[in-house]
Write a protein that holds these residues in place. Structure first.
Motif, PDB file in Angstrom:
ATOM      1  N   GLN A   5      -4.739 -65.636  38.833  1.00 16.89           N
ATOM      2  CA  GLN A   5      -4.204 -65.177  40.117  1.00 16.89           C
ATOM      3  C   GLN A   5      -5.093 -64.087  40.716  1.00 16.89           C
ATOM      4  O   GLN A   5      -5.354 -64.094  41.923  1.00 16.89           O
ATOM      5  CB  GLN A   5      -2.788 -64.651  39.946  1.00 16.89           C
ATOM      6  CG  GLN A   5      -1.756 -65.714  39.664  1.00 16.89           C
ATOM      7  CD  GLN A   5      -0.390 -65.092  39.427  1.00 16.89           C
ATOM      8  OE1 GLN A   5      -0.268 -63.977  38.922  1.00 16.89           O
ATOM      9  NE2 GLN A   5       0.651 -65.832  39.799  1.00 16.89           N
ATOM     10  N   THR A   9      -7.051 -64.603  44.238  1.00 14.05           N
ATOM     11  CA  THR A   9      -6.716 -63.658  45.300  1.00 14.05           C
ATOM     12  C   THR A   9      -7.934 -62.889  45.779  1.00 14.05           C
ATOM     13  O   THR A   9      -8.211 -62.819  46.985  1.00 14.05           O
ATOM     14  CB  THR A   9      -5.630 -62.672  44.805  1.00 14.05           C
ATOM     15  OG1 THR A   9      -4.464 -63.417  44.457  1.00 14.05           O
ATOM     16  CG2 THR A   9      -5.292 -61.649  45.869  1.00 14.05           C
ATOM     17  N   HIS A  36       1.948 -60.091  45.987  1.00 19.77           N
ATOM     18  CA  HIS A  36       2.039 -60.276  44.528  1.00 19.77           C
ATOM     19  C   HIS A  36       2.826 -59.179  43.814  1.00 19.77           C
ATOM     20  O   HIS A  36       3.163 -59.337  42.645  1.00 19.77           O
ATOM     21  CB  HIS A  36       0.633 -60.366  43.919  1.00 19.77           C
ATOM     22  CG  HIS A  36      -0.110 -61.595  44.330  1.00 19.77           C
ATOM     23  ND1 HIS A  36       0.206 -62.854  43.880  1.00 19.77           N
ATOM     24  CD2 HIS A  36      -1.158 -61.766  45.179  1.00 19.77           C
ATOM     25  CE1 HIS A  36      -0.621 -63.739  44.407  1.00 19.77           C
ATOM     26  NE2 HIS A  36      -1.454 -63.102  45.215  1.00 19.77           N
ATOM     27  N   TRP A  38       1.815 -56.479  42.550  1.00 15.36           N
ATOM     28  CA  TRP A  38       1.092 -55.969  41.384  1.00 15.36           C
ATOM     29  C   TRP A  38       1.066 -54.447  41.394  1.00 15.36           C
ATOM     30  O   TRP A  38       0.993 -53.818  40.342  1.00 15.36           O
ATOM     31  CB  TRP A  38      -0.342 -56.487  41.370  1.00 15.36           C
ATOM     32  CG  TRP A  38      -0.479 -57.940  41.051  1.00 15.36           C
ATOM     33  CD1 TRP A  38       0.322 -58.700  40.250  1.00 15.36           C
ATOM     34  CD2 TRP A  38      -1.497 -58.824  41.530  1.00 15.36           C
ATOM     35  NE1 TRP A  38      -0.121 -59.985  40.199  1.00 15.36           N
ATOM     36  CE2 TRP A  38      -1.250 -60.099  40.978  1.00 15.36           C
ATOM     37  CE3 TRP A  38      -2.590 -58.660  42.364  1.00 15.36           C
ATOM     38  CZ2 TRP A  38      -2.054 -61.191  41.241  1.00 15.36           C
ATOM     39  CZ3 TRP A  38      -3.390 -59.755  42.620  1.00 15.36           C
ATOM     40  CH2 TRP A  38      -3.121 -61.003  42.064  1.00 15.36           C
TER      41      TRP A  38
END
Length: 191
Positions: A5, A9, A36, A38
């Motif tokens: 990912q 990204t 996301h 994150w």
């Protein structure tokens, strides 16, 4: 898997991030904080501040720190988080590296053609828009607070913003000095 990912990204950000590192900041923030999840917004703001103070391009520095923080926040530590840094950094740089190798000869040959000049004429305002979006995205509650929540932090943050803008734009003070002075003022005034 978070590494895949991260790679996808940051590869997309590298592919479509016109305007250099500052132009990429809004894309990086949107992907890492909004899409996301994150990072949190304050974490991203800290990453931008660190990326500006460390040597190297801000987009690459931000990708490196974001990759590390994303993997660390996912529960991995040590070398696994460092691998996240490497993944995000390589993914961000790879599109530019490949494109520059492929088009460098053609670009020099056709640089002065009306078609290429027209494309750059269209890209310039878009780059300015990306830079403005990055600046406006950082003008949030985490960085300035709100007058109703913490008026002291709001007014001090606003004063530091105005002083830094005026110092670098009008007085032509070295941005590194402004960063150091603003950091010192933040230590003295906000905490």
């Amino acid at each position: 898997m978070i590494y895949l990912q991260l790679f996808i990204t940051f590869f997309q950000i590298g592919l479509f991030g016109f305007g250099g590192g500052y132009g990429m900041l809004s894309l990086i923030q949107t992907e890492t904080v909004v899409n996301h999840h994150w990072l949190t917004s304050p974490e991203f703001t800290n990453i931008v501040a660190i990326s500006q103070m460390t040597p190297g391009p801000i987009g690459i520095n931000s990708a490196t720190y974001c990759g590390y923080a994303a993997v660390h926040n996912a529960g991995y530590t040590g070398m696994m988080a460092v691998l996240g840094s490497a993944t995000a950094t390589i993914a961000l740089v790879l599109p530019s590296f490949v494109l520059m190798i492929l088009i460098s000869r053609m670009f020099m040959k056709y640089m002065d053609t009306p078609l290429v000049q027209s494309m750059f004429l269209g890209l310039r305002p878009a780059v300015v828009g990306l830079l403005a979006a990055a600046a406006l995205m950082l003008m949030n509650e985490e960085n300035f607070s709100l007058p109703s929540v913490n008026p002291w932090q709001f007014w001090i943050s606003t004063a530091l913003f105005v002083a830094t803008f005026y110092g670098t734009k009008v007085l032509k003070i070295n941005p590194i000095r402004m960063i150091c002075w603003a950091g010192f003022a933040g230590l003295m005034l906000l905490y």
